[in-house]
Design an enzyme around this catalytic site. Structure first.
Site, PDB file in Angstrom:
ATOM      1  N   GLY A   1       0.784  -1.237   0.000  1.00 13.14           N
ATOM      2  CA  GLY A   1       0.000   0.000   0.000  1.00 13.14           C
ATOM      3  C   GLY A   1       0.815   1.285   0.000  1.00 13.14           C
ATOM      4  O   GLY A   1       2.049   1.284   0.059  1.00 13.14           O
TER       5      GLY A   1
ATOM      6  N   LYS B   1       4.794   2.208   1.493  1.00  9.31           N
ATOM      7  CA  LYS B   1       5.832   2.608   0.548  1.00  9.31           C
ATOM      8  C   LYS B   1       6.360   4.019   0.848  1.00  9.31           C
ATOM      9  O   LYS B   1       7.557   4.274   0.848  1.00  9.31           O
ATOM     10  CB  LYS B   1       5.216   2.549  -0.856  1.00  9.31           C
ATOM     11  CG  LYS B   1       6.201   2.713  -1.961  1.00  9.31           C
ATOM     12  CD  LYS B   1       5.600   2.224  -3.264  1.00  9.31           C
ATOM     13  CE  LYS B   1       6.506   2.697  -4.384  1.00  9.31           C
ATOM     14  NZ  LYS B   1       5.904   3.486  -5.380  1.00  9.31           N
TER      15      LYS B   1
ATOM     16  N   GLU C   1      -2.960  22.181   3.987  1.00 10.61           N
ATOM     17  CA  GLU C   1      -2.228  21.494   2.913  1.00 10.61           C
ATOM     18  C   GLU C   1      -2.518  22.210   1.613  1.00 10.61           C
ATOM     19  O   GLU C   1      -3.663  22.652   1.397  1.00 10.61           O
ATOM     20  CB  GLU C   1      -2.699  20.035   2.801  1.00 10.61           C
ATOM     21  CG  GLU C   1      -2.058  19.141   3.830  1.00 10.61           C
ATOM     22  CD  GLU C   1      -2.461  17.671   3.719  1.00 10.61           C
ATOM     23  OE1 GLU C   1      -1.740  16.820   4.256  1.00 10.61           O
ATOM     24  OE2 GLU C   1      -3.507  17.377   3.107  1.00 10.61           O
TER      25      GLU C   1
ATOM     26  N   ASP D   1     -10.481  13.145   9.933  1.00  9.91           N
ATOM     27  CA  ASP D   1      -9.163  12.841   9.351  1.00  9.91           C
ATOM     28  C   ASP D   1      -8.044  13.583  10.085  1.00  9.91           C
ATOM     29  O   ASP D   1      -6.953  13.056  10.235  1.00  9.91           O
ATOM     30  CB  ASP D   1      -9.176  13.236   7.867  1.00  9.91           C
ATOM     31  CG  ASP D   1      -7.936  12.754   7.122  1.00  9.91           C
ATOM     32  OD1 ASP D   1      -7.555  11.587   7.319  1.00  9.91           O
ATOM     33  OD2 ASP D   1      -7.327  13.547   6.360  1.00  9.91           O
TER      34      ASP D   1
ATOM     35  N   HIS E   1      -5.220  14.405  15.175  1.00 11.00           N
ATOM     36  CA  HIS E   1      -3.950  15.136  15.241  1.00 11.00           C
ATOM     37  C   HIS E   1      -4.078  16.447  16.042  1.00 11.00           C
ATOM     38  O   HIS E   1      -3.290  16.718  16.939  1.00 11.00           O
ATOM     39  CB  HIS E   1      -3.436  15.489  13.840  1.00 11.00           C
ATOM     40  CG  HIS E   1      -3.279  14.305  12.924  1.00 11.00           C
ATOM     41  ND1 HIS E   1      -2.850  13.085  13.362  1.00 11.00           N
ATOM     42  CD2 HIS E   1      -3.467  14.177  11.590  1.00 11.00           C
ATOM     43  CE1 HIS E   1      -2.790  12.245  12.330  1.00 11.00           C
ATOM     44  NE2 HIS E   1      -3.169  12.892  11.241  1.00 11.00           N
TER      45      HIS E   1
HETATM   46  N1  LIG Z   1      -1.621   6.810   2.988  1.00 11.19           N
HETATM   47  C1  LIG Z   1      -1.474   7.753   3.917  1.00 11.19           C
HETATM   48  O1  LIG Z   1      -0.899   8.830   3.678  1.00 11.19           O
HETATM   49  C2  LIG Z   1      -1.990   7.541   5.305  1.00 11.19           C
HETATM   50  C3  LIG Z   1      -2.629   6.369   5.654  1.00 11.19           C
HETATM   51  N2  LIG Z   1      -3.061   6.169   6.928  1.00 11.19           N
HETATM   52  C4  LIG Z   1      -3.726   4.919   7.321  1.00 11.19           C
HETATM   53  O2  LIG Z   1      -2.829   3.839   7.107  1.00 11.19           O
HETATM   54  C5  LIG Z   1      -3.513   2.693   6.660  1.00 11.19           C
HETATM   55  C6  LIG Z   1      -2.945   2.258   5.316  1.00 11.19           C
HETATM   56  O3  LIG Z   1      -3.094   3.322   4.401  1.00 11.19           O
HETATM   57  P1  LIG Z   1      -2.771   3.159   2.839  1.00 11.19           P
HETATM   58  O4  LIG Z   1      -1.464   2.502   2.650  1.00 11.19           O
HETATM   59  O5  LIG Z   1      -3.009   4.475   2.234  1.00 11.19           O
HETATM   60  O6  LIG Z   1      -3.922   2.172   2.402  1.00 11.19           O
HETATM   61  P2  LIG Z   1      -4.113   1.404   1.040  1.00 11.19           P
HETATM   62  O7  LIG Z   1      -5.490   1.694   0.560  1.00 11.19           O
HETATM   63  O8  LIG Z   1      -2.991   1.652   0.110  1.00 11.19           O
HETATM   64  O9  LIG Z   1      -4.153  -0.099   1.557  1.00 11.19           O
HETATM   65  C7  LIG Z   1      -3.012  -0.820   1.996  1.00 11.19           C
HETATM   66  C8  LIG Z   1      -3.080  -2.241   1.470  1.00 11.19           C
HETATM   67  O10 LIG Z   1      -4.204  -2.888   2.036  1.00 11.19           O
HETATM   68  C9  LIG Z   1      -4.805  -3.747   1.070  1.00 11.19           C
HETATM   69  N3  LIG Z   1      -6.198  -3.334   0.900  1.00 11.19           N
HETATM   70  C10 LIG Z   1      -6.658  -2.160   0.407  1.00 11.19           C
HETATM   71  N4  LIG Z   1      -8.003  -2.136   0.432  1.00 11.19           N
HETATM   72  C11 LIG Z   1      -8.393  -3.298   0.956  1.00 11.19           C
HETATM   73  C12 LIG Z   1      -9.662  -3.871   1.257  1.00 11.19           C
HETATM   74  N5  LIG Z   1     -10.785  -3.211   1.035  1.00 11.19           N
HETATM   75  N6  LIG Z   1      -9.692  -5.105   1.803  1.00 11.19           N
HETATM   76  C13 LIG Z   1      -8.575  -5.769   2.047  1.00 11.19           C
HETATM   77  N7  LIG Z   1      -7.341  -5.266   1.788  1.00 11.19           N
HETATM   78  C14 LIG Z   1      -7.253  -4.067   1.250  1.00 11.19           C
HETATM   79  C15 LIG Z   1      -4.033  -3.587  -0.215  1.00 11.19           C
HETATM   80  O11 LIG Z   1      -3.089  -4.644  -0.305  1.00 11.19           O
HETATM   81  P3  LIG Z   1      -3.357  -6.015  -1.075  1.00 11.19           P
HETATM   82  O12 LIG Z   1      -4.448  -5.794  -2.069  1.00 11.19           O
HETATM   83  O13 LIG Z   1      -2.043  -6.358  -1.700  1.00 11.19           O
HETATM   84  O14 LIG Z   1      -3.740  -6.956  -0.001  1.00 11.19           O
HETATM   85  C16 LIG Z   1      -3.289  -2.296  -0.022  1.00 11.19           C
HETATM   86  O15 LIG Z   1      -2.060  -2.284  -0.711  1.00 11.19           O
HETATM   87  C17 LIG Z   1      -4.994   3.073   6.598  1.00 11.19           C
HETATM   88  O16 LIG Z   1      -5.585   2.705   7.813  1.00 11.19           O
HETATM   89  C18 LIG Z   1      -4.942   4.589   6.457  1.00 11.19           C
HETATM   90  O17 LIG Z   1      -6.105   5.185   6.961  1.00 11.19           O
HETATM   91  C19 LIG Z   1      -2.842   7.090   7.908  1.00 11.19           C
HETATM   92  C20 LIG Z   1      -2.204   8.275   7.630  1.00 11.19           C
HETATM   93  C21 LIG Z   1      -1.773   8.625   6.306  1.00 11.19           C
HETATM   94  O1  LIG Z   2      -3.136  11.555   8.832  1.00 11.42           O
HETATM   95  C1  LIG Z   2      -3.093  12.284   7.855  1.00 11.42           C
HETATM   96  O2  LIG Z   2      -2.055  13.119   7.726  1.00 11.42           O
HETATM   97  C2  LIG Z   2      -1.706  13.630   6.455  1.00 11.42           C
HETATM   98  C3  LIG Z   2      -0.758  14.795   6.703  1.00 11.42           C
HETATM   99  O3  LIG Z   2       0.398  14.337   7.336  1.00 11.42           O
HETATM  100  P1  LIG Z   2       1.749  15.195   7.223  1.00 11.42           P
HETATM  101  O4  LIG Z   2       2.656  14.531   8.174  1.00 11.42           O
HETATM  102  O5  LIG Z   2       2.181  15.095   5.796  1.00 11.42           O
HETATM  103  O6  LIG Z   2       1.386  16.585   7.589  1.00 11.42           O
HETATM  104  C4  LIG Z   2      -2.930  14.072   5.681  1.00 11.42           C
HETATM  105  O7  LIG Z   2      -2.546  14.421   4.361  1.00 11.42           O
HETATM  106  C5  LIG Z   2      -3.930  12.949   5.627  1.00 11.42           C
HETATM  107  O8  LIG Z   2      -5.121  13.397   5.009  1.00 11.42           O
HETATM  108  C6  LIG Z   2      -4.254  12.439   6.987  1.00 11.42           C
HETATM  109  O9  LIG Z   2      -4.984  11.224   6.875  1.00 11.42           O
END
Ligand SMILES: NC(=O)C1=CN([C@@H]2O[C@H](COP(=O)(O)OP(=O)(O)OC[C@H]3O[C@@H](n4cnc5c(N)ncnc54)[C@H](OP(=O)(O)O)[C@@H]3O)[C@@H](O)[C@H]2O)C=CC1
Ligand SMILES: O=C1O[C@H](COP(=O)(O)O)[C@@H](O)[C@H](O)[C@H]1O
Length: 503
Positions: A25, A29, A228, A247, A252
């Site tokens: 996800g 990364k 942002e 969010d 935060h």
């Molecule tokens: N991205 C960000 O900037 C931030 C994210 N978060 C939190 O971190 C967590 C991960 O975020 P993020 O990496 O963006 O999430 P992703 O949507 O990229 O999901 C992560 C991985 O979970 C699996 N996945 C996605 N959707 C589903 C589903 N519906 N059911 C089962 N597996 C699923 C996929 O892997 P595969 O299909 O290979 O199994 C995917 O690569 C979340 O809880 C998010 O709220 C918090 C702060 C910031």
């Molecule tokens: O948790 C979150 O934070 C990011 C902002 O994080 P930052 O460290 O880059 O300021 C925000 O973009 C995102 O919507 C929220 O889920």
């Protein structure tokens, strides 16, 4: 407790396996693997550490290394050895495909982890749940049943969002407790891992000059601001189910407010700090709809380029009224803060990217220099600004005589800009928090009862917004947000410090 990175003699005694669940996800990364590499680069991880990616996507170890290798950077100042270290790090990274609810698949992961743990006194296992919240419980269950450590600790970092309201929070919390003890759950709020937030308690409690001023007697208002300069790009599907209050503000910004407003803890022990945070959170009044302003960004065409509105994001449902901007006035019902507005403001697609705390002090009584400071007393009062990002720093606006003949007074800054003062890179929040979890330091993680109270304060207003279908005020992409935010501030006798500084 072993303290990695500090007590080298412990490094050979046990194995550490870090499992990133949801390794394919965005967050993994963008943040988690780079943070792990940065820790390795700084020799903060024990000798026998290995990283395992786990997700449903099919990948070989090699493909996984290629996937994460692209996001690792040699950003540290002493980066001469970086290429070799990166290769070493990647050679300790492995990938295990599997289903999230499968004991069998987590068992296969455990078997691979055991290979690197053989012959060592203890094997510690850290699972980072970087997955959508609807599968937190399934993963916690399968991982704890099939892949818990038998000889060391097992901990899980759980990402936000931790529920959508009090009821869903409670359900998630009860479900997690079926598989894990509180001391195994590390609920992350990455803002608590930011350098300036760690420094907030130092600033307050290690400087005699601030603590006596830290109350309604001297402080007029406190502003916690997050903005942002980009929209939901790519995360609209997630964002639309939550909105900016859930969010950013309920977690935060409220966490920052709790650290800012709490009483001095009995010690730096995690439980003492978190007890104080819970106490002040409990003293917060329920947030009221009339003290909130909601906004949503719309598209804007500037210099021939069109910046997309929130509703132009393909992952956002048409006609969504989810707020991408909110400002709320929050009050603390205790002796220290009675009547002081805490203004929490967060928005996406605004004119700049900044996060800061602004503390506006009261006027100097019987100000001798009133007529030298002009009529705008707002501009003449002291203001302490803690800039969380970017260009981290702390500055205090003071009134000063302009050097020379005559008596002219000017508002200027006592300025501690980190990059000017400290020749060191600031660790990313995820670096700090992952290391804390490895070391069993829970100070910067959120306890269950903190979240329970945080949801209690925001759930009624969130429900009211949804039941009434409150329409957000539209603001153009790249602007300073909806005009309503100025009215809200004015209603509480406040001027937004970030906007005054911009003028
Ligand atoms: N991205 C960000 O900037 C931030 C994210 N978060 C939190 O971190 C967590 C991960 O975020 P993020 O990496 O963006 O999430 P992703 O949507 O990229 O999901 C992560 C991985 O979970 C699996 N996945 C996605 N959707 C589903 C589903 N519906 N059911 C089962 N597996 C699923 C996929 O892997 P595969 O299909 O290979 O199994 C995917 O690569 C979340 O809880 C998010 O709220 C918090 C702060 C910031
Ligand atoms: O948790 C979150 O934070 C990011 C902002 O994080 P930052 O460290 O880059 O300021 C925000 O973009 C995102 O919507 C929220 O889920």
């Amino acid at each position: 407790m072993q303290v990695y990175g500090l007590q080298e003699e412990n490094w050979n005694e046990s194995a550490l396996s870090i499992v990133v669940v949801g390794a394919s996800g965005d967050l993994a990364k963008k943040k988690i693997f780079p943070a792990l590499f940065a820790l390795y680069y700084q020799d903060m991880l024990p000798n026998h550490f290995r990283v395992f990616g786990y997700a449903r996507s099919k990948m070989s170890d090699e493909e996984f290394r290629e996937l994460i290798g692209g996001s690792l950077t040699c950003r540290l100042s002493d980066s001469k050895d970086c290429g070799r270290k990166m290769d070493d790090f990647l050679s300790r990274c492995f990938y295990q495909p599997g289903q999230y609810a499968s004991d069998e698949d987590f068992g296969a992961l455990a078997a691979r982890m055991s290979e690197g743990e053989a012959g060592l006194a203890a094997a510690d296992r850290l699972f980072y749940l970087s997955i959508p919240p609807n599968i937190f419980t399934a993963v916690a269950g399968a991982a704890s049943r099939a892949a818990s450590s038998q000889t060391g600790w097992t901990r899980m970092i759980v990402e936000k969002p931790f529920g959508k309201d009090s009821e869903s929070f409670k359900q998630l919390s009860d479900e997690l407790y079926q598989h894990l003890r509180e001391d195994q759950i590390y609920r992350i709020d990455h803002y608590l891992g930011k350098e300036l937030i760690e420094n907030l308690t130092v600033l307050r409690f290690a400087n005699l000059v601030f603590e006596p001023l830290w109350s309604r007697q001297y402080i007029r208002n406190v502003q916690v601001i997050f903005s942002e300069n980009f929209g939901t790009e790519g995360r609209g599907g997630y964002f639309d189910q939550y909105g900016i209050v859930r969010d950013v503000i309920q977690n935060h910004l409220l966490q920052i407010m709790a650290l800012f407003a709490m009483e001095q803890p009995a010690s730096l022990d995690a439980e003492d700090i978190r007890n104080e945070k819970v106490k002040v959170l409990k003293s917060i009044q329920q947030v009221r709809l009339e003290d909130c302003v909601l906004g949503q960004y719309r598209s804007r065409t500037t210099k021939g380029t069109t910046l997309p509105g929130y509703l132009d994001d393909d992952t956002v449902p048409p006609n969504s009224i989810t707020p991408t901007f909110a400002a709320c006035a929050v009050f603390v019902n205790n002796a220290r803060w009675d009547g002081v507005p805490f203004l929490l403001k967060a928005g996406k697609a605004l004119h700049s990217r900044v996060a800061e705390i602004r503390v506006q002090f009261r006027h100097v009584p019987g100000n001798l220099y009133r007529n030298k400071l002009g009529v705008d007393l707002d501009k003449a009062t002291n203001e302490l600004v803690i800039r969380i990002q970017p260009n981290e720093g702390i500055y205090m606006k003071i009134n000063n005589k302009v050097p020379g003949l005559g008596l002219r007074i000017d508002s200027t800054r006592l300025d501690l800009t980190y990059k000017a003062k400290y020749d060191t890179h600031l660790p990313d929040a995820y670096e700090r928090l992952i290391l804390d979890c490895i070391n069993g330091d829970r100070r910067l993680f959120i306890r269950n009862d903190e979240l329970e109270v945080a949801w209690e304060k925001f759930t009624p207003v969130l429900k009211e917004i949804e039941q009434r279908g409150v329409q957000p005020e539209l603001y153009p992409y790249g602007s300073r947000g909806p005009v309503g935010a100025h009215y809200l501030a004015a209603k509480h006798g406040v001027r937004w410090g970030d906007l005054v500084d911009d003028e």
